[in-house]
Design a protein around this motif. Structure first.
Motif, short mmCIF file in Angstrom:
data_model
loop_
_atom_site.label_atom_id
_atom_site.label_comp_id
_atom_site.label_asym_id
_atom_site.label_seq_id
_atom_site.Cartn_x
_atom_site.Cartn_y
_atom_site.Cartn_z
N ALA A 292 1.03 -1.24 0.01
CA ALA A 292 0.05 0.10 -0.23
C ALA A 292 0.87 1.28 0.08
O ALA A 292 2.33 1.26 0.36
CB ALA A 292 -0.88 -0.01 1.21
N ARG A 293 0.35 2.32 -0.40
CA ARG A 293 1.09 3.49 -0.33
C ARG A 293 -0.04 4.97 -0.79
O ARG A 293 -1.01 4.49 -1.35
CB ARG A 293 2.16 3.72 -1.56
CG ARG A 293 1.85 3.58 -2.85
CD ARG A 293 2.88 3.76 -3.80
NE ARG A 293 2.74 3.41 -5.15
CZ ARG A 293 2.99 2.17 -5.85
NH1 ARG A 293 3.79 1.46 -5.41
NH2 ARG A 293 2.72 2.02 -7.07
N SER A 294 0.60 5.75 -0.21
CA SER A 294 -0.51 7.21 -0.56
C SER A 294 0.66 8.17 -0.44
O SER A 294 1.84 7.98 -0.10
CB SER A 294 -1.32 7.34 0.65
OG SER A 294 -0.98 7.58 1.97
N ALA A 295 0.14 9.51 -0.89
CA ALA A 295 1.34 10.56 -1.04
C ALA A 295 0.87 11.67 0.13
O ALA A 295 -0.13 12.05 0.34
CB ALA A 295 1.03 11.22 -2.32
N ASP A 296 2.10 12.04 0.80
CA ASP A 296 1.85 13.48 1.37
C ASP A 296 2.28 14.50 0.49
O ASP A 296 3.60 14.78 0.02
CB ASP A 296 2.97 13.40 2.46
CG ASP A 296 3.22 14.82 3.42
OD1 ASP A 296 2.56 15.86 2.90
OD2 ASP A 296 3.70 14.78 4.16
N TYR A 297 1.04 15.16 -0.20
CA TYR A 297 1.30 16.16 -1.27
C TYR A 297 1.56 17.53 -0.88
O TYR A 297 1.25 18.41 -1.54
CB TYR A 297 0.27 15.88 -2.26
CG TYR A 297 -0.98 16.33 -1.82
CD1 TYR A 297 -1.41 17.62 -1.81
CD2 TYR A 297 -1.78 15.23 -1.43
CE1 TYR A 297 -2.71 18.10 -1.34
CE2 TYR A 297 -3.26 15.72 -0.96
CZ TYR A 297 -3.64 16.91 -1.04
OH TYR A 297 -5.03 17.35 -0.45
N SER A 298 1.93 17.61 0.38
CA SER A 298 2.26 19.23 0.88
C SER A 298 3.04 19.84 0.06
O SER A 298 2.76 21.22 0.16
CB SER A 298 2.42 18.85 2.36
OG SER A 298 3.59 18.38 2.75
N LYS A 299 4.05 19.28 -0.26
CA LYS A 299 5.30 19.77 -1.20
C LYS A 299 4.45 20.56 -2.36
O LYS A 299 4.78 21.80 -2.80
CB LYS A 299 6.48 19.18 -1.36
CG LYS A 299 7.55 20.10 -2.03
CD LYS A 299 8.93 19.41 -2.30
CE LYS A 299 9.84 20.35 -3.13
NZ LYS A 299 11.05 19.48 -3.32
N ALA A 300 3.47 19.60 -3.22
CA ALA A 300 3.00 20.10 -4.33
C ALA A 300 1.95 21.14 -3.97
O ALA A 300 1.90 22.07 -4.90
CB ALA A 300 2.34 18.92 -5.08
N LYS A 301 1.39 21.21 -2.90
CA LYS A 301 0.52 22.34 -2.48
C LYS A 301 1.08 23.61 -2.21
O LYS A 301 0.84 24.52 -2.77
CB LYS A 301 -0.32 21.83 -1.44
CG LYS A 301 -1.39 22.65 -0.85
CD LYS A 301 -2.38 22.17 0.00
CE LYS A 301 -3.60 22.98 0.53
NZ LYS A 301 -4.51 22.46 1.31
N ARG A 302 2.53 23.48 -1.58
CA ARG A 302 3.04 24.62 -1.17
C ARG A 302 3.69 25.36 -2.26
O ARG A 302 3.69 26.37 -2.66
CB ARG A 302 4.11 24.28 -0.07
CG ARG A 302 5.08 25.36 0.33
CD ARG A 302 6.21 25.09 1.35
NE ARG A 302 6.44 23.81 1.29
CZ ARG A 302 7.77 23.65 0.69
NH1 ARG A 302 8.29 24.46 0.12
NH2 ARG A 302 8.19 22.10 0.63
N VAL A 303 4.48 24.53 -3.19
CA VAL A 303 5.29 25.00 -4.29
C VAL A 303 4.57 25.16 -5.52
O VAL A 303 4.69 26.41 -6.12
CB VAL A 303 6.21 23.94 -4.56
CG1 VAL A 303 7.12 24.31 -5.90
CG2 VAL A 303 7.23 23.80 -3.57
N LEU A 304 3.49 24.39 -5.83
CA LEU A 304 2.76 24.47 -7.08
C LEU A 304 1.46 24.93 -6.94
O LEU A 304 0.82 25.33 -7.90
CB LEU A 304 2.72 23.15 -7.86
CG LEU A 304 3.94 22.39 -8.11
CD1 LEU A 304 3.70 20.90 -8.81
CD2 LEU A 304 4.92 23.04 -9.08
N GLY A 305 1.02 24.98 -5.57
CA GLY A 305 -0.50 25.19 -5.61
C GLY A 305 -1.36 24.38 -6.25
O GLY A 305 -2.55 24.43 -6.54
#
Length: 335
Positions: A292-305
């Motif tokens: 199983a896996r999932s993403a901590d997409y906080s960097k995408a949210k911070r850098v890319l919006g």
């Protein structure tokens, strides 16, 4: 206007990205050997090509050295999507050849950029969540993956290793030439247009089986407890477009949801969409891959919006309808 070269541009992600970039007023060049991609994926709703196929499309094998040298000079940006990938059966039964082909494809493209791309304003490499360590994906309910966990490296598959080596070589390209680079790591991308034949990945394979049922049994590989972070192709395309504007020079950025969805849940949703009374069978003798896996997409949210917007149910319904239309049109499966 940007002039963008998309490697693997006739595939699912590449064709959708091409349409998006063209709609924004950019000129797109595509190189693709059509192993999984199709030229008709590059058509608009009226069946007309969205790019000039005579001058902007190139059918070439990127595993051959210098195969895209001349194309680098035509563009300002490169989005490198091309690789060899398919469903889990193909991936684990062809690890040696798959690893070699992807290493050659990545290294040849990057070498061409190194030698002929001093003018390039940005290079985006498409990586994969399969490159994360197996030790972070071997339980049913893991914590969301973070970019800084890539090393020490321990991908489960040759595919994951080959894509990780491409990320490393992309970093070297940026360090040596000063070309702004970005390593995007995609989680499990689904959507249309797509390959839904014998080499297809799990979602299109299950949709095909549900449409063909009962003439084709609805068999799920593994126990069904294994899970993935499924991300619709529209969300991935939006992430790439944002990365061209904001992600260059920002290192590794994941694109994927924080939610892990089991294959069993995917199968049940597909059955529900089909409207059929389907018996789901699980073949535990078949490989499951990472647990199983999932993403901590906080960097995408911070850098890319960026954050995922297409709901899984809506995305599955759209893909189901596309595959159903393809099957009913009597085109050869997967071609």
């Amino acid at each position: 206007m940007k002039r963008v070269l998309i490697t693997g541009g006739a595939g699912m992600i590449g064709s959708n990205l091409t349409k998006k970039l063209v709609s924004l007023g950019n000129e797109v060049f595509i190189v693709d050997n059509l192993w999984r991609g199709r030229l008709d994926y590059l058509n608009d709703n009226n069946g007309n090509p969205i790019i000039d196929l005579n001058n902007n499309f190139f059918n070439r094998d990127l595993s051959v050295s210098h195969s895209c040298d001349d194309l680098i000079e035509k563009v300002d940006y490169i989005v490198h999507l091309a690789d060899v990938v398919a469903g889990i059966d193909y991936v684990f039964n062809n690890q040696g050849s798959l690893f070699r082909q992807n290493i050659l494809i990545n290294s040849n493209v990057i070498d061409s950029v190194r030698n002929y791309g001093k003018h390039i304003k940005g290079f985006i490499y498409a990586g994969t969540a399969c490159s994360f360590p197996l030790t972070r994906q071997n339980t049913i309910d893991p914590e969301p993956l973070r970019e800084e966990e890539l090393y020490p490296a321990l991908p489960e598959s040759a595919y994951g290793w080959s894509k990780l080596m491409g990320q490393y070589e992309t970093d070297l390209l940026g360090a040596e030439t000063g070309i702004p680079v970005c390593n995007l790591m995609f989680h499990n991308v689904y959507g249309s247009p797509c390959d839904f034949g014998e080499r297809s990945q799990v979602i299109p394979a299950l949709i095909r089986k549900s449409i063909n049922y009962p003439n084709e049994p609805f068999i799920v590989w593994g126990s069904g407890s294994q899970g993935r972070a499924f991300i619709h192709v529209d969300d991935v395309v939006n992430g790439i477009v944002l990365a061209l504007e904001k992600g260059l020079g920002e290192g590794v950025i994941q694109l994927g949801p924080s939610v892990c969805t089991s294959i069993k849940e995917i199968a049940e949703t597909v059955v529900d969409i089909s409207g059929k009374d389907i018996k789901i069978e699980f073949d535990v003798t078949k490989p499951e891959g990472d647990k199983a896996r999932s993403a901590d997409y906080s960097k995408a949210k911070r850098v890319l919006g960026w954050e995922p917007k297409v709901s899984l149910k809506d995305g599955l319904m759209r893909q189901f309808n596309w595959i159903k239309k393809e099957i009913e049109s009597e085109k050869p499966i997967g071609n």
